[in-house]
Design a protein around this motif. Sequence first.
Motif, PDB file in Angstrom:
ATOM      1  N   LYS A  81     -17.340  40.458  65.984  1.00 52.59           N
ATOM      2  CA  LYS A  81     -16.542  39.928  64.882  1.00 52.59           C
ATOM      3  C   LYS A  81     -15.067  40.332  64.986  1.00 52.59           C
ATOM      4  CE  LYS A  81     -20.526  39.562  61.739  1.00 52.59           C
ATOM      5  NZ  LYS A  81     -21.086  39.870  60.397  1.00 52.59           N
TER       6      LYS A  81
ATOM      7  N   CYS B 219     -14.808  44.164  63.186  1.00 49.98           N
ATOM      8  CA  CYS B 219     -15.872  45.158  63.355  1.00 49.98           C
ATOM      9  C   CYS B 219     -16.695  44.779  64.576  1.00 49.98           C
ATOM     10  CB  CYS B 219     -16.750  45.239  62.108  1.00 49.98           C
ATOM     11  SG  CYS B 219     -17.664  43.725  61.756  1.00 49.98           S
TER      12      CYS B 219
ATOM     13  N   THR C 289     -24.653  42.991  60.248  1.00 51.42           N
ATOM     14  CA  THR C 289     -23.639  43.433  59.285  1.00 51.42           C
ATOM     15  C   THR C 289     -23.363  44.921  59.456  1.00 51.42           C
ATOM     16  OG1 THR C 289     -25.194  44.126  57.565  1.00 51.42           O
ATOM     17  CG2 THR C 289     -24.561  41.797  57.579  1.00 51.42           C
ATOM     18  N   CYS C 290     -22.264  45.349  58.864  1.00 53.97           N
ATOM     19  CA  CYS C 290     -21.910  46.766  58.836  1.00 53.97           C
ATOM     20  C   CYS C 290     -21.014  46.972  57.611  1.00 53.97           C
ATOM     21  CB  CYS C 290     -21.193  47.162  60.125  1.00 53.97           C
ATOM     22  SG  CYS C 290     -19.516  46.548  60.213  1.00 53.97           S
TER      23      CYS C 290
ATOM     24  N   CYS D  37     -17.841  44.476  57.492  1.00 53.12           N
ATOM     25  CA  CYS D  37     -17.969  43.050  57.165  1.00 53.12           C
ATOM     26  C   CYS D  37     -18.736  42.837  55.860  1.00 53.12           C
ATOM     27  CB  CYS D  37     -18.554  42.247  58.318  1.00 53.12           C
ATOM     28  SG  CYS D  37     -20.137  42.809  58.931  1.00 53.12           S
TER      29      CYS D  37
HETATM   30 ZN   LIG Z   1     -19.614  44.235  60.720  1.00 60.88          ZN
END
Ligand SMILES: [Zn+2]
Lengths: 491, 93
Positions: free
Chosen positions: A32, A35, A49-50, A53
């Motif tokens: 991304k 990230c 995801t993290c 984001c």
């Molecule tokens: Zn992320």
Amino acid sequence: MAEENALQTQERRTYQAVIGLEFHVHLATRTKMFCGCRVTYGEPPNTHTCPVCLGHPGALPVANERAIELGVMAGLALNCDVSRRAVFARKNYFYPDLPKGYQISQFDEPICLGGHLDVPLGDETVRVGITRLHLEEDAAKNVHVGTSGRMHGSVGSLVDFNRGGTPLMEIVTEPDIPSPEAARATANHLKDILRAIGVSEADMEKGQLRCDANVSIRNPDGSFGTKTELKNMNSFRFVEKGIARELERQQEILESGGRIEQTTLHYDPETDEVHELRSKEFAHDYRYFPEPDLLPLELSGSYVREIGDRMPELPDAMRARFVEHYGLSPYDAAVLIADRGLAAFYEEVAAEADPKQSSNWISGDFRALLNESGTDVGGSRVTPGHMVELIGLVGDGRVSRSAARTVLDEVFKTGDRPAEVVEREGLGSVEADELDGVVDGVISSNPDEAERVRNGDKKVVGFLMGQVMKATRGNADGGRARELLLQKLSS
Amino acid sequence: MISEEQVRHVASLARLGLTEDEIKEMGGQLDAILDSIEKIRELDLADTPPTANPLNLSNVLRPDEPRPELPREEALAPAPDPADDLFAVPRID
Ligand SMILES: [Zn+2]
């Protein structure tokens, strides 16, 4: 006086479309924009995801260097000036697909400014100006609950953050696209360029290329009319149809003496209608300010030059080169360069075989085989060497054109050398004296038909040719066989 | 002086529901901030580039390499009402 009135009326009826396009393009990165989550398509929701984001408080973004590079490449391909300095900014608005309450974008210092795109349209070329190109992050995906699939009438939203934070490039054109057809051609040409240089796969179905349009009709005095914004047309065809429909709608309003309202619209291809999408309350008051969590980009001349040097050849340049260097028609050249792998394959073959024959074989028979089997050039067993050999066999008259197609099918299946296949399958051309005997045989076993040809009935020649081909299992040189038949039956 | 109308506008952009008293109070606070900025504007800063970040750095980038991601359960854990592995949010008008 009456004439003058007529002229004025006529002038008022000449509506001139003013169309500007805005593209959003997913960059072909692994991760991304800010990230290290993977960019994926069609994965189970919320599996990539993290904290960054998902917009968790305190999580800090760091820009993806590959995304910057791809942005510069796109800018160079679109003849833009790459900025010496670019700054990320916060665009503030509230929406469920935007967890931070702002989108990181670029505002007054975008990565590229001012370029153009020469779009082929029929036999002409339309030059479309590029206003700017900037980098940002994509929003998450809202899955609206409700029947319409759009915001209104939904009872709530469900959000998948896999897409949230995907590197996104926005490209804005000048409002100088003259027609819906030209708009479609612009979108298409942009896709070709972005794919060719590997900046994006630009697949509209996957949402990797999205297109909005600003549409208005020029006032009789030449000034711009009120524009409407047509959002998210999700195929090249709908870009054309949507804009055409909106122009029609505006024209109807103007003709009935009404005024165009500045608004945002959605095109529904099912009904071929446009609908108002957002109320005016959703005003464009984004309160941009420089993103304090990211540092400015300084893009030196040497950095930009180095990227330019590494950049693959652009489609226009490649097409011109194929026409010039190999003597192909622009059409044949376009067919080959539409697939970079095929074009590279062609260049290897054409270096050693007749360029025109190479083009016929590769964009015709070979491409058909690839399409039928759903493989690309890289995954096929046919090598450029095979193709050179096959074209040579036909050129030397050792294999007939029709038998050569059978040979290619076999090479495609097995990966064996063409000469080997010819030998094994007995596909070699029938030798001259052998053919002579075959023709004699056909004449003596079909005396009635032979007699009719002698009497000038040329229609029967085809039947006799068929018999010759049958006797030689299609391996006779057709032209030579026909020549022999006519020679022997000339009274 | 910032007007009450402006305070209301900013509040609505920020999706803040302020009472009449709060509007007056915020107006005063915003005025104080604007006054401070006015003071800075009195200085001759023609040769000073706008500074959005105190760090005198540029091009802080990361390579395009995947990093560890959150397991889905963990990603959805703070959500009050997930549905079908998705974050559920109220209807938007
Ligand atoms: Zn992320």
